[in-house]
Each structure stands twice: as structure tokens, then as C-alpha cells.
Motif scaffolding. Structure first.
Motif, short mmCIF file in Angstrom:
data_model
loop_
_atom_site.label_atom_id
_atom_site.label_comp_id
_atom_site.label_asym_id
_atom_site.label_seq_id
_atom_site.Cartn_x
_atom_site.Cartn_y
_atom_site.Cartn_z
N LYS A 81 9.29 -3.64 1.99
CA LYS A 81 9.78 -3.25 3.32
C LYS A 81 9.20 -1.89 3.76
CE LYS A 81 13.98 -1.09 1.63
NZ LYS A 81 15.38 -0.82 1.78
N PHE A 82 8.58 -1.17 2.83
CA PHE A 82 7.99 0.11 3.20
C PHE A 82 6.54 -0.03 3.66
CE2 PHE A 82 11.38 1.45 0.22
CZ PHE A 82 12.12 2.19 1.13
N ASP A 83 6.00 -1.23 3.62
CA ASP A 83 4.64 -1.45 4.12
C ASP A 83 4.66 -2.68 5.02
OD1 ASP A 83 2.01 -2.02 4.62
OD2 ASP A 83 1.43 -2.34 2.52
N SER A 84 4.56 -2.44 6.32
CA SER A 84 4.70 -3.58 7.24
C SER A 84 3.43 -4.42 7.29
CB SER A 84 5.13 -3.13 8.64
OG SER A 84 4.46 -1.98 9.03
N THR A 85 2.38 -4.01 6.57
CA THR A 85 1.21 -4.89 6.47
C THR A 85 1.25 -5.71 5.18
OG1 THR A 85 -0.17 -3.20 5.38
CG2 THR A 85 -0.23 -3.28 7.78
N ARG A 145 0.83 -1.21 0.00
CA ARG A 145 0.00 0.00 0.00
C ARG A 145 0.86 1.25 0.00
NH1 ARG A 145 -2.61 1.05 4.50
NH2 ARG A 145 -1.51 -0.47 5.75
N TYR A 146 2.18 1.09 0.00
CA TYR A 146 3.04 2.27 0.07
C TYR A 146 2.79 3.15 -1.15
CZ TYR A 146 6.98 5.28 1.07
OH TYR A 146 7.75 6.38 1.38
#
Lengths: 548, 538
Positions: free
Chosen positions: B271-275, B236-237
Motif C-alpha cells: 500500500k506504500f507503493d501505488s505502482t 519500490r518503497y
């Protein structure tokens, strides 16, 4: 980038002169503060505290005080010294130019998402364990919502109903000058959250600017139980927290830089009364002494109102400590509780800790201040020495390594607390910044003990070692400082001095035996301080008393 | 193979709807209508014709730009179209690569439309809101970055309901998009621009976002394939958040293969979206390579559950008829069909609106006029906030912020937000159980076909009710594929009907397989709206 996507409250000149000036000023301030603070900081401050509390407590107030009990709790924000911010990879450097350490995440740009740095959890677990807390193996982040220009997302990522650590305590030893004694202060909770940015207000107040360098920097909020009763206790609690985070290496704990911020909650009640009085919060406490003084002021303000029948004028509010005027003033009155509309942060998964992870951290914890104090006590040091040595972990490390090399405990403590501390204070240096290392201190002590040099020479060498470095052996050799312990050589010097002072010799033999000291001084001078004092005196006496 | 003469299909789909499949876009070759040809993947066709040098990327790009120029005045699908020279330059670079026999990315030369709530560093990203007018992000969304890396050419930013809040695309602060099948009707929403653009062949594929059905409902309204991936499958980033726990980036294509290839390109851990999920992304694209289904029952043994709650009151009878037809077709393909009851299904809509609005009230707090976007200068801070937001947000957004703020307020939290979370758990569990007994679940994609522009504008509850088929899937975080399954008469023209297949978490592969076989044994999904049909069949 910052210029394009950032605006101050006023649309222009975001990165312009005023803010950079301010930051540079801060930078300089930081340098001077850094040299002032140091391991002697609390000691210095403690002395202030003593003076101030005696100043402010007139006898009349003492009587009023006696009838009241203060209930004090502290909320502390500790800025973690992780390499990056909590949720992005920006570094944080105190005093950097405004908006030079920002990215889409900490600026709260649309579409940017937070990703938690595991170092934050590690620090929180360390502090939680060090504060004897229960850790929540499964906690989460929540959003705390409010509008303010320094809060880029319109909410702060924090922890609400499930903090990472709860129900601990902190051991504190009160210095002797404040009555001494041991206290255990309860810790309600420790939780992780992010810091906000800073507002820079222009001189004429026409507009403000936002610096987001600090936005997203990880904080631990540590909430104490309302267990403190005096300003001193509160200040010592805060000082112990500072020691703890420094020992753990999770924060520099610097109050001036805002790395350690204390907000105090205080109420008073007549002794014997069960229900609590109205709680007042005090902010803007930038040193341990201001913590102590602000509380003492607030206690006397509230006690006075009580005694004048105006207890109803104590209202729930936030008061600001004014350092200049040495008083608290109303900042804002609270109309009920603010509604932060907390809800679970959907952008971050839950925080899950395994037993193995926690045990791993538990095993890696260093010796904490409380354990160190108990150990030093067990070594036979008195509490004053113990508190001094354990106050700064670097001093304690220095002391410990000296002891490990076999130095005499009491002698090492005396040297560190005496000449070394005095030098550090004068030169405004920390123990890591002076040139002397613990090994040379051990050498010095044994050289004196073994008679190679006199204590006086030892002191001279010490200053040389602290200022310029080098080794004890090298200096003794270089300066030819080895003690003269050859009776023949000393006898020669005694003879010379006696021969040079016939008048004084006559007076001595005429009964003015006090002159022995004069002769000893002259001979020592003749030896350039190197003569073994015992041998010197022995030979001198023999010569003086010899019938000739 | 199920032949074109397969009788039931002709019954289900009136002959005038059997439009010509698009298997050669760039060439003007005319051939008789090959109604038996399966709907081909535009992406694979483009790749083949580029590699065999039947066409160039430049010619291809020009044909799309021309079509955008011709159709855009009527459709208004795009909020921003990339200038010709920018698009053609990228196409030229690709042609040079082809000339030099360099390796091509899987989407080389494919023109993509991006919903305007997905960040692009080289184009404005307004999320359809006045508060982000002229806002240009300093970064590409992860999905966009992956598209560019795979050789796709971003042709423009598509229209949407402001911040994705709406089901008609009328909620855009800038323009109303028309449905290519009937210009007086809505394209659905909120990804209406992306759906209309693919439907009218203004671009090959497009990205949308789906919080409560915003990819699937417009796909159904515009007669294209819409794919909502499992929550966490796509980063989602860079997606402007509406409701973070429900938002996913989704795919539009004119065939299941295109939607699947597009999804494969943008999927994976970020790695920029922890979900985002660390699960491996299976290569579900290989199955699209021109296979014929020679067996008579290619889906033999597949357990299909028809959600009975979705065929009840409030659903147009023609829609029900069409979806039932699709179910019959699946049975003919060998599926084992049963009725499934999800008693919690009707709870989805209220739970969805409480959760989505609560999260949105928080996600939209950052639009305060301080750092970017619309700012109304005021002397006093609260007036600056108030006026910047009052002028920047549209009325639907304001209403949702107010309702969300209310639901999260002290004293109401337990009754609304917490209760809705509990319902969400129940719904998730009931779907999980149903998907243990079935491979896929079936429902209509929307209770109705596309309605008239303005018809539900002043009746938000009627509009919200239109989401009841789709919101449960977001609450459960599951993948779902919508594809056309028929048409209904709509005055002067016909309007497409879409049906929804819901799969188990991270099992997009199965949905795509079933969808691919479904459309290959039925001509409907390659139908083009009359607006561009003449040109394409010329």
C-alpha cells in the motif's frame, strides 16, 4: 525523528524556541480571528469595501477610470480539509508545533513514495461539478520542478496539461449596495496539487527554519477566466468560492489561515481597445476586502501611469499588497516564463474516474449557494435577505429547518437577521455556538403570533434562549410570563393606575389626550409587561372616556 | 535425465570450468567432486541442515562473517558490514527458536546482502553517494522488512555506482569493487557489490536494483543468477529512486531456486507503493524442491524466440558462441526455437537514456542539503544548493542530471522526452507481440564479459552501449532472468558469460521453471570463482 533527519538552513536548533513561539502566536491569532469571522464576515467586509472605494476614488480619478477597462482573473488555492495529507497518512492541523505532523513521504526522504488519498479526488470532483465543469475521466499527476527549502522533493506534485476539471462557471449575485445584479464568471480549470511547507525566518535574519507540517496538504487550484472588471466583482467571486467550498464541506475556506488563497491577475486597457494590457499579478491578499482594495489601487495606479503617458512603466511582474500602507509594491519582476520542466509523475498511476463514480458524487451534492438563493427568492424574500441567509451555510440550515417546522418565512428571516444576528455579532459567536435552536425559534414565533406572549417579552426570552438555552414554554412558565388577557384583571390594573394618577386623569379629561400613552405605559409596568396591549388600550380608553 | 557424460556440454564448457557445485557450505566434509550433482539451492540446504540440527545458525553466520573478513580486502563488495555481535545475536535467536521447535520463516538463517540504495533502518543507506554519507533512514524498505520477517539476516550493504548510475560499480563515491573471477576486472554494475558478494559466497543471496540492467549485467559478469522482476511485482518503497518508471528491486542467487525463493519473499502489493501490482503472487518456489528431471525433454513444446538483433555487431564472438550453446541446450531439452526480429530493439538505448536521465534529474532534486545529507553552509540559498550538490554528487551523476534537465526543458521536451515515450510504447508493443508468439525470448545478458577496471571509465558512451541488451526489458516492464551459460578465456583465468531469458509480464514462474531445469541439466551456474573455490572445496 524530525530532529535527527531534519535541519534548518542553519544546522542547529531546528525545533527551538523561535519557531514554536511563532506557531503559538499564530494559534492565538487563530482563536481571535475565529471569533471575529463568522457568518457576518462578508457583510462586515462589504461595508468596508464601500467605504474604502468611496474614499479612494477622488473625482479626478473617477474621470481617468472612466476611460479604462480592467481585466481581472483570479487564481485561487483551496486547502482541502481531508483527514490526511494528499499522499501520506499524516494529519494536518493548522497551528501545530513545527514538524510534528511529518513522515518520510511528506519530508521527501530517499525511497519514500506518494500514495494518493482518494478523498482528494472526491473533493476535486465535488468542486468540479459544483463549478459546472467538464470532468476529465482520465487525468494524471505531473511534477512541477523548482528549488525552494519549503519544497522537500524539489518538485511539487501537481496537474499540468490534463487537469481534473475544465470549462465551468460560477454564479454570483452582487449585493445591492454595490449595484446588485447577477454575474456568471468563467472557470478555466480546477486541478489537484500538494502544498509546500513554510519557512520561519528568525528575527535577526541570520538563519531560517523549515516547518514541513503543511507540506503535502492537498490543494485545489481554481483558475478563473479573466471575466471580472472591478475589485468588488473579484471580491464577490472569491466570497462565492468560499461559500461553495464550505457548502460542499471540502474546505474551511479560511483566508486568515491560508485555507483559501487568492492571487489576482490584472491588466487595464483603454475602453475600445481590443488587445490586452500588460498583466500584473498581486499576491498577499488575506481578506476579501484586501482583494477589492488591492485591485482598486492597482487599477488607479495603472490608469494614472497611462494618463501620464507612462504606460511603458506597467511591466509584467508580481506585486505584493501591503495592508498597512494600502498599496501594492513590486515583489519580483519576471524575466520571461519560469521553466518548471513539467513531466508526468511516474510514482503515481493515472487518475481514472468512472461515470458511475461521478454520478454518485453528483447525486450526493448538497444544495449549493446559487440554488439556495434562487429558492429563497422564490419564497418571496428580497435579495438582501437572500444574500444574508445564504452567506453562511449554518445560518441557511437554521433558517431552512425553522421553515420546515412551519415558521413564517418573513418572520423567521427577520428574527434571524435582526436580533439573532446582532447577538452573534456582539458575542462573536456563530449560529451553531448560540444556545438557541431552530425549533425554539419556531415556538417563539408562534407564541407571539398566538398571543401567549407579547413581542416585547418574546425578545427578552430570545436573549435568554440564545445565552443559556432552554425552551420557550419552560421560560414562559418559569418566569410567569404568560400574557394577561383577562379583561377583569386588566381592568383592575387600569383602575389602580387611574386612581394613583388623579392629576394626570384630570388633565386628560381636560383635553390633553396625549396622556393616553403615559397611562398605557404605567399599566404595562404594573403588569410587568404581560398585559395584552390591545386589550389594555381598549379597556383604558373606555375608562378614560367614561363620563363619571 | 541428461547425464554428466552428455557430450555437447563438455564441448561447450572447458573441463577446467566445471567447478564443484556448492551443496554443503557449512560443513567441512570432503568428498570427491560430484560433477553430476545439480546445483543446489543454498537456501533449501540451509533450511534442511538447520531443521535436522546438522548445523546452527550461529555457526553458519560465523562462516560467512569469516569469509567476508578474508575476501573483503580484495573485493570491496560491501560499504557496510553489520558488526559480528549484531549478526550473531540474530542467529542465536533463531537457534533458540529451533531448539524450542518454533516455526521458522522461509529464509531463516539466510545471510542477505542489500544494495546500498535500498533503505535499512539499522544501517547507513548512502546509495553510493557522498551526498548521503552517513545517512540512516528512519524506515526499512518494504523488501527489507519482508526479508527480516521471513527470518533472513541482513549482513551488510553492498557497493554500487552512485544512485545506480553506471555499469561497473566504479561510480561509487566510496570504493571500487573487484570481480571475484578476476580482481583486475569490474563486477559490472550498478549492483556490482551485490553480484560480487553472492559470487564470492560472502552472503547467500542479495538484493540489487535494476533500472536498465543493473542486476542482470553484473550477474552475468560475476557468474551468478540475476532476476529482474516485472515492474510492479516488488514494492519500490524504500528503494532510492533513480528512474521511477524503470526501477525495480531484483534478486541475486547462486542458483535459480535461490533467486526465485528470494523473489517470492519480497513480492506482492504494497500500500506504500501505488505502482506495485495487486496481482496475486503464485507460489513458484514449490518447483525447486529437489526434483529430478527424468523425462528426456522436460521443456517439450516451450516456444523460445532468439532475438536476432542481439547477436549482431558489437557483441563479442565468444559471448555469441556461449549463448548459442545455451540455445542448443534448450533445444535439447525440448524447446521449439525460432529467430525473432524486434526492429525497434536498437531504439531502446537512446530512449532509455532520455527517459532515465529525465526522471533522475527530477528524483535527485531532493538532495539539496536542506533536510539531510551533505550540507555546505553558505550565507546565500543558491550557493548552499550549488555547493552542497557540487560536492555531494559525483561527475557521472552530475552529467546525468544535466542531460535530464536539458531533455525536460521547455522547447526540448517534445523532441526528447515525448519522443522517447513514444519509442517506449513501440518497444513495449513489439515485445508484447513477440511474447504472444513465444514463451520466452533469449539474448545475451551483455555484449561482452567483464572488462578491466578503468577500461571504460573515461568513455561513457562505450559504457552506455554495454546496456543495449538489457534496457529494452525495463522500458517494456518485463521480467528477465540471467544465468551463467559458459566461460571464456580471460588471461590468467576464465570469465563467466550470462544469457538472458525474457518472459511475459508477471510470468516469472515460467522463467524460473525454465532456468531451474536449464541449470539442473548443466553444471555451470554453481561454479565458484577461484578466489573462494579452494576454501569451499576443501
Amino acid at each position: 525523528m524530525a530532529l535527527t533527519f531534519f535541519r534548518g538552513l542553519h544546522t542547529h536548533s531546528f525545533l527551538m524556541y523561535p519557531s514554536s513561539f511563532l506557531s503559538r502566536k499564530n494559534g492565538m491569532l487563530y482563536c481571535t480571528m475565529k471569533s471575529i469571522r463568522g457568518q457576518t464576515e462578508t457583510q462586515e467586509k462589504s461595508q468596508h469595501q464601500l467605504k474604502v472605494s468611496t474614499q479612494t476614488q477622488s473625482r479626478k480619478h473617477d474621470d481617468i477610470f472612466k476611460n479604462f477597462e480592467a481585466i481581472i482573473g483570479i487564481e485561487t488555492h483551496v486547502q482541502l480539509s481531508t483527514l490526511t495529507k494528499a499522499f501520506c497518512s499524516c494529519p494536518y492541523n493548522y497551528g501545530a508545533q513545527p514538524n510534528t505532523s511529518i513522515c518520510p513521504v511528506c519530508m521527501g526522504l530517499p525511497g519514500a513514495l506518494p500514495v494518493l488519498s482518494t478523498k482528494v479526488i472526491e473533493s476535486a470532483v465535488k468542486v468540479g461539478l459544483a463549478l459546472n465543469c467538464n470532468l476529465s475521466l482520465s487525468s494524471k499527476f505531473d511534477r512541477k520542478q523548482y528549488f525552494y527549502p519549503d519544497l522537500p522533493k524539489g518538485y511539487q506534485i501537481s496537474q499540468f496539461d490534463i487537469p481534473i476539471a475544465t470549462g465551468g462557471y460560477l454564479d454570483v449575485d452582487i449585493p445591492l449596495e454595490f449595484g446588485g445584479g447577477h454575474r456568471k464568471f468563467g472557470i478555466t480549470r480546477v486541478h489537484m496539487e500538494e502544498d509546500a511547507g513554510k519557512l520561519l525566518h528568525t528575527g535577526n535574519g541570520s538563519f531560517s527554519q523549515v516547518d514541513l507540517n503543511r507540506a503535502g496538504v492537498p490543494l485545489l487550484e481554481i483558475v478563473s477566466e479573466p471575466d471580472m472588471r472591478t475589485g468588488i466583482e473579484a471580491a464577490e467571486y472569491a466570497a462565492e468560492l468560499q461559500r461553495l467550498v464550505r457548502y460542499l464541506g471540502v474546505s474551511n475556506g479560511n483566508m486568515q489561515e491560508g485555507s483559501l488563497r487568492c492571487d489576482v491577475n490584472i491588466s487595464i486597457r483603454p475602453i475600445g481597445q481590443l488587445e490586452f494590457g500588460t498583466k500584473v499579478e498581486i499576491k498577499n491578499l488575506n481578506s476579501f476586502s484586501s482583494v477589492s482594495r488591492a485591485i482598486d489601487f492597482e487599477i488607479s495606479r495603472q490608469a494614472l501611469l497611462h494618463s501620464q503617458g507612462q504606460a511603458d512603466q506597467i511591466v509584467q511582474e508580481t506585486r505584493l499588497w501591503e495592508e498597512g500602507a494600502q498599496k501594492t509594491v513590486t515583489m519580483r519582476k519576471k524575466e520571461g516564463l519560469a521553466d518548471y520542466r513539467y513531466f508526468p509523475e511516474p510514482d503515481l498511476p493515472g487518475v481514472t474516474l468512472t461515470e458511475e463514480y461521478v454520478d454518485g458524487i453528483r447525486c450526493s451534492l448538497p444544495e449549493l449557494p446559487e440554488m439556495k438563493r434562487r429558492r429563497y427568492e422564490g419564497m418571496g424574500l428580497n435579495m438582501q435577505d437572500v444574500l444574508f441567509l445564504t452567506n453562511d451555510i449554518n445560518v441557511a440550515d437554521f433558517f431552512d429547518s425553522a421553515i420546515a417546522e412551519g415558521a413564517d418565512v418573513k418572520l423567521a428571516a427577520n428574527w434571524i437577521m435582526g436580533d439573532i444576528a446582532a447577538y452573534m455579532k456582539n458575542e462573536k459567536l456563530s449560529i451553531n455556538e448560540i444556545q438557541l435552536n431552530s425549533h425554539e425559534l419556531v415556538e417563539l414565533i408562534s407564541s407571539i403570533k398566538g398571543g401567549t406572549i407579547s413581542g416585547k417579552i418574546g425578545k427578552e426570552i430570545l436573549f435568554e434562549l440564545m445565552a443559556k438555552g432552554g425552551t420557550v414554554k419552560g421560560l414562559i412558565k418559569e418566569k410567569n410570563l404568560v400574557q394577561i388577557a383577562d379583561p377583569v384583571e386588566i381592568e383592575k390594573m387600569v383602575d389602580k393606575v387611574l386612581a394613583d394618577n388623579p392629576k394626570q386623569l384630570e388633565q386628560y379629561r381636560g383635553g390633553k389626550t396625549k396622556l393616553q400613552g403615559y397611562f398605557a405605559g404605567q399599566i404595562m409596568k404594573e403588569s410587568k409587561g404581560k398585559a395584552n396591549p390591545a386589550l389594555l388600550n381598549k379597556i383604558l380608553l373606555e375608562k378614560l372616556n367614561a363620563k363619571s | 535425465m541428461l547425464s554428466s557424460a552428455h557430450a555437447p556440454r563438455l564441448v561447450r564448457f572447458p573441463s577446467h570450468c566445471l567447478l564443484r557445485p556448492i551443496n554443503s557450505l557449512h560443513t567441512a566434509q570432503s568428498s570427491p567432486l560430484p560433477t553430476t550433482t545439480a546445483p543446489s539451492s543454498q537456501i533449501l540446504t540451509i533450511r534442511k541442515s538447520l531443521l535436522t540440527k546438522q548445523t546452527t545458525a550461529v555457526d553458519l553466520a560465523k562462516s560467512f562473517l569469516d569469509r567476508i573478513r578474508r575476501t573483503e580486502p580484495q573485493l570491496n563488495s560491501f560499504l557496510y558490514v553489520s558488526p559480528d555481535d549484531v549478526v550473531l545475536k540474530q542467529a542465536e535467536e533463531l537457534d533458540n527458536k529451533i531448539k524450542n521447535n518454533e516455526q521458522l520463516g522461509p529464509l531463516a538463517g539466510v545471510l542477505v546482502g542489500i544494495k546500498d540504495n535500498i533503505c535499512t533502518s539499522d544501517m547507513p543507506s548512502t546509495a553510493g553517494s557522498r551526498i548521503l554519507k552517513n545517512y540512516r533512514p528512519p524506515f526499512d524498505a518494504t523488501a527489507v522488512r519482508k526479508l527480516k520477517q521471513s527470518g533472513a539476516i541482513v549482513v551488510g550493504k553492498t557497493n554500487l555506482d552512485e544512485f545506480g548510475m553506471g555499469s561497473t560499480t566504479e561510480g561509487s563515491a566510496y570504493q571500487v569493487t573487484a570481480n571475484p573471477w578476476d580482481l583486475s576486472r569490474v563486477p559490472g554494475g550498478s549492483s556490482g557489490g551485490s553480484a560480487a558478494a553472492v559470487s564470492a559466497r560472502q552472503c547467500v543471496v542479495s538484493l540489487g536494483s535494476d533500472t536498465g540492467g543493473s542486476v542482470r549485467q553484473p550477474a552475468a559478469f560475476c557468474g551468478v543468477v540475476g532476476l529482474k522482476p516485472t515492474y510492479g511485482r516488488v514494492s519500490r518503497y524504500g528503494l532510492v529512486a533513480y528512474a521511477s518508471s524503470l526501477d525495480v528491486i531484483g534478486c541475486f542467487g547462486s542458483s535459480v531456486a535461490d533467486a526465485g525463493i528470494l523473489l517470492h519473499t519480497i513480492s506482492g502489493y504494497d500500500k506504500f507503493d501505488s505502482t506495485s501490482s495487486k496481482r496475486e503472487v503464485p507460489d513458484f518456489t514449490s518447483q525447486f524442491a529437489g526434483k529430478d528431471y527424468l523425462e528426456s525433454k522436460p521443456l517439450k513444446g516451450l516456444r523460445v524466440g532468439v532475438i536476432c538483433e542481439t547477436f549482431g555487431d558489437g557483441v563479442d564472438p565468444e559471448v555469441i558462441l556461449s549463448v548459442r550453446g545455451a540455445v542448443t541446450h534448450l533445444e535439447e531439452l525440448g524447446c521449439f526455437v525460432t529467430e525473432v526480429s524486434l526492429p525497434s530493439f536498437s531504439l531502446g538505448l537512446p530512449a532509455y537514456y532520455v527517459l532515465a536521465l529525465s526522471e533522475s534529474s527530477s528524483n535527485l532534486s531532493r538532495y539539496d542539503g536542506i533536510r539531510y545529507g551533505n550540507q555546505v553552509l553558505e550565507d546565500e540559498l543558491n550557493s548552499l544548493y550549488g555547493h552542497s550538490r557540487a560536492q555531494g554528487f559525483g561527475s557521472e551523476v552530475k552529467m546525468r542530471i544535466l542531460m535530464g534537465t536539458y531533455a525536460l526543458s521547455a522547447g526540448y521536451y517534445d523532441a526528447y522526452y515525448k519522443r522517447a515515450q513514444q519509442v517506449r510504447t513501440i518497444i513495449r508493443d513489439s515485445f508484447k507481440a513477440a511474447l504472444e508468439r513465444n514463451d520466452i525470448l533469449i539474448s545475451p545478458a551483455s555484449p561482452s564479459v567483464a572488462y578491466k577496471i578503468g577500461e571504460k571509465k573515461d568513455d561513457p558512451l562505450a559504457m552506455y552501449a554495454g546496456d543495449k541488451m538489457t534496457v529494452n526489458v525495463n522500458l517494456a516492464g518485463l521480467p528477465a532472468l540471467v544465468l551463467p551459460c559458459g566461460f571464456v578465456e580471460g588471461g590468467s583465468t576464465v570469465l563467466p558469460v550470462g544469457f538472458q531469458m525474457i518472459g511475459a509480464a508477471f510470468d516469472e514462474e515460467k522463467l524460473l521453471k525454465v532456468g531451474h531445469i536449464f541449470e539442473h541439466t548443466l553444471q555451470v551456474s554453481s561454479a565458484v570463482p577461484p578466489l573462494v573455490a579452494d576454501e569451499l572445496t576443501r
